[in-house]
Write a protein that holds these residues in place. Structure first.
Motif, PDB file in Angstrom:
ATOM      1  N   ARG A 112       1.651  -0.708  -0.347  1.00 31.12           N
ATOM      2  CA  ARG A 112      -0.044   0.385   0.181  1.00 31.12           C
ATOM      3  C   ARG A 112       0.756   0.926  -0.026  1.00 31.12           C
ATOM      4  NH1 ARG A 112      -5.260  -2.166   3.854  1.00 31.12           N
ATOM      5  NH2 ARG A 112      -6.599  -2.786   1.770  1.00 31.12           N
ATOM      6  N   ARG A 134       2.186  -5.019   3.969  1.00 28.87           N
ATOM      7  CA  ARG A 134       1.311  -6.167   4.696  1.00 28.87           C
ATOM      8  C   ARG A 134       1.247  -7.604   5.035  1.00 28.87           C
ATOM      9  NH1 ARG A 134      -5.493  -5.167   5.052  1.00 28.87           N
ATOM     10  NH2 ARG A 134      -6.398  -6.553   6.229  1.00 28.87           N
ATOM     11  N   ASP A 268      -3.062  -3.253   8.350  1.00 25.71           N
ATOM     12  CA  ASP A 268      -4.467  -2.737   7.976  1.00 25.71           C
ATOM     13  C   ASP A 268      -4.557  -1.205   8.634  1.00 25.71           C
ATOM     14  OD1 ASP A 268      -7.378  -2.622   7.178  1.00 25.71           O
ATOM     15  OD2 ASP A 268      -7.839  -3.379   9.213  1.00 25.71           O
ATOM     16  N   ASP A 272      -4.127   2.395   6.579  1.00 28.81           N
ATOM     17  CA  ASP A 272      -5.553   3.334   6.734  1.00 28.81           C
ATOM     18  C   ASP A 272      -4.579   5.264   6.982  1.00 28.81           C
ATOM     19  OD1 ASP A 272      -7.308   1.847   5.632  1.00 28.81           O
ATOM     20  OD2 ASP A 272      -8.760   1.870   7.205  1.00 28.81           O
TER      21      ASP A 272
HETATM   22 MG    MG Z   1      -8.781  -2.075   5.711  1.00 27.90          MG
END
Ligand code: MG
Ligand code: IPM
Length: 372
Positions: A112, A134, A268, A272
């Protein structure tokens, strides 16, 4: 015959709209692909009792890569209530299709990137450029869960977890267990992927995110493994931080961070947070990457309340498509998408609602396509 076979998995809600947007950009690039639609999402749970039907699993075995939109998930009980009458009472259990897909196809890397594109008024600070790796198949997402807890498990745990076993006098339905399972192999391969990436792209540092001061077994294993892997990459600095401190440090000094690697749930959460620093989920792109298959998706969900309005920002999905091109070995096309996207952001003329504008999902896609 087209050069690539791409599974096209729009899923639910705005997933459908953002994938349509990404395809506008890919088509303008003349990306040579055959797109094969795959059924996935809430509709198939309700009608068939499976949100990720076998035919879609088969499809994924026969493609080069997949583009995925988003999926609506609901709690177990609500999910069961929405099944068609013929499936009621069959004891079907809803599990997130994307989580199943990651595990079934061993897509162990969730990559990400979070980059603050110049001129994006939503940037927390300028020049942030952090890539999160991740772990994507195990940890808190192992799916080994019990509610109620079977008696035999209770008995074993009460025996093994002395002296602290707060559940030992409870009945199985008075508590629940979700197992966080980390393997050495699972830890090593994601950490290695993070270091390999750092090496390939001249990144300076890999930061290992964990909570090994408390979650000693699993996160301890993760951190120890990282220290071993780091020895193979002497040119790259490694440091580590507990997840709680990490959230604070990231806001305090994002420039201190380069590549982050984390077990599943922490990755996770932290991804964000990173996405928000560069404009929010409208900019959060991601790749679920394995040895044979990779599935690219925006980090955001299906946003049912916006469905049908074509208002969400497609940049997260367009940048995910860019990642797909990189993974397929088409770096030139990938670079064009990124450059065009960066230009549209910098100009600030076309903006979706999250950016303070009123352009639609498809207008944003077309503006990016025009720059190609
Ligand atoms: Mg998520
Ligand atoms: C993500 C999402 C998923 C996850 C959900 C939709 C299951 O939050 O991709 O980050 O938790 O992995």
């Amino acid at each position: 015959m087209a050069k690539y076979k791409i599974a096209y998995l729009p899923g639910d809600g705005v997933g459908i709209e953002v994938l349509e947007a990404a395809k506008i950009v890919l088509d303008k690039l003349k990306f040579d692909a055959e797109y094969i639609h795959g059924d996935i999402g809430w509709e198939f749970w309700c009608k068939e009792g499976d949100a990720f039907p076998e035919r879609t699993v088969e499809l994924l075995k026969n493609v080069d890569a997949a583009l995925f939109g988003a999926i609506t998930s609901k709690p177990v009980k609500t999910a069961q209530a929405e099944l068609v009458p013929e499936l009621q009472g069959k004891n079907l259990v809803y599990r997130s299709p994307i989580v199943r897909m990651r595990q079934m196809f061993d897509l162990y890397i969730c990559q990400r990137p979070t980059k603050a594109y110049k001129g994006n008024a939503l940037n927390f600070k300028e020049n942030i450029d952090i890539v999160v790796f991740r772990e994507n198949t195990e940890g808190m997402y192992s799916g080994v869960e019990f509610n109620p807890v079977p008696e035999e498990l209770s008995a074993v745990l009460a025996k093994l977890s002395k002296p602290f076993a707060p559940f030992k006098d409870l009945k199985g339905d008075e508590y629940a267990i979700s197992c966080k399972i980390n393997t050495k192999k699972g830890s090593e391969r994601i950490i290695r992927a993070a270091f390999e990436f750092a090496k390939k792209f001249n990144r300076k540092k890999v930061t290992v995110v964990h909570k090994s001061n408390v979650v000693r077994a699993t996160d301890g294993l993760f951190l120890e493994t990282a220290k071993e892997v780091a020895k193979d990459f002497p040119e790259i600095k490694m440091d580590d931080a507990n997840i709680d401190a990490m959230t604070m440090w990231l806001l305090k000094n994002p420039y201190n961070y380069d590549v982050l690697v984390a077990p599943n749930l922490f990755g996770d959460i932290i991804s964000d947070l990173c996405a928000q620093m560069v404009g929010g989920l409208g900019f959060g792109c991601s790749g679920n990457i394995g040895e044979k298959l990779a599935v690219f998706e925006p980090t955001h969900g299906s946003a049912p309340k916006y469905f049908g309005q074509y208002k969400v920002n497609p940049i997260a999905t367009i940048l995910s498509a860019k990642m797909m091109l990189d993974w397929l070995g088409e770096p030139e096309m990938a670079a064009k998408i990124e450059k065009a996207t960066a230009e549209v952001i910098a100009e600030g003329k076309v903006k979706t609602y999250d950016m303070g504008g009123s352009n639609t999902t498809l207008e944003m896609a077309k503006a990016i396509a025009e720059k190609l």
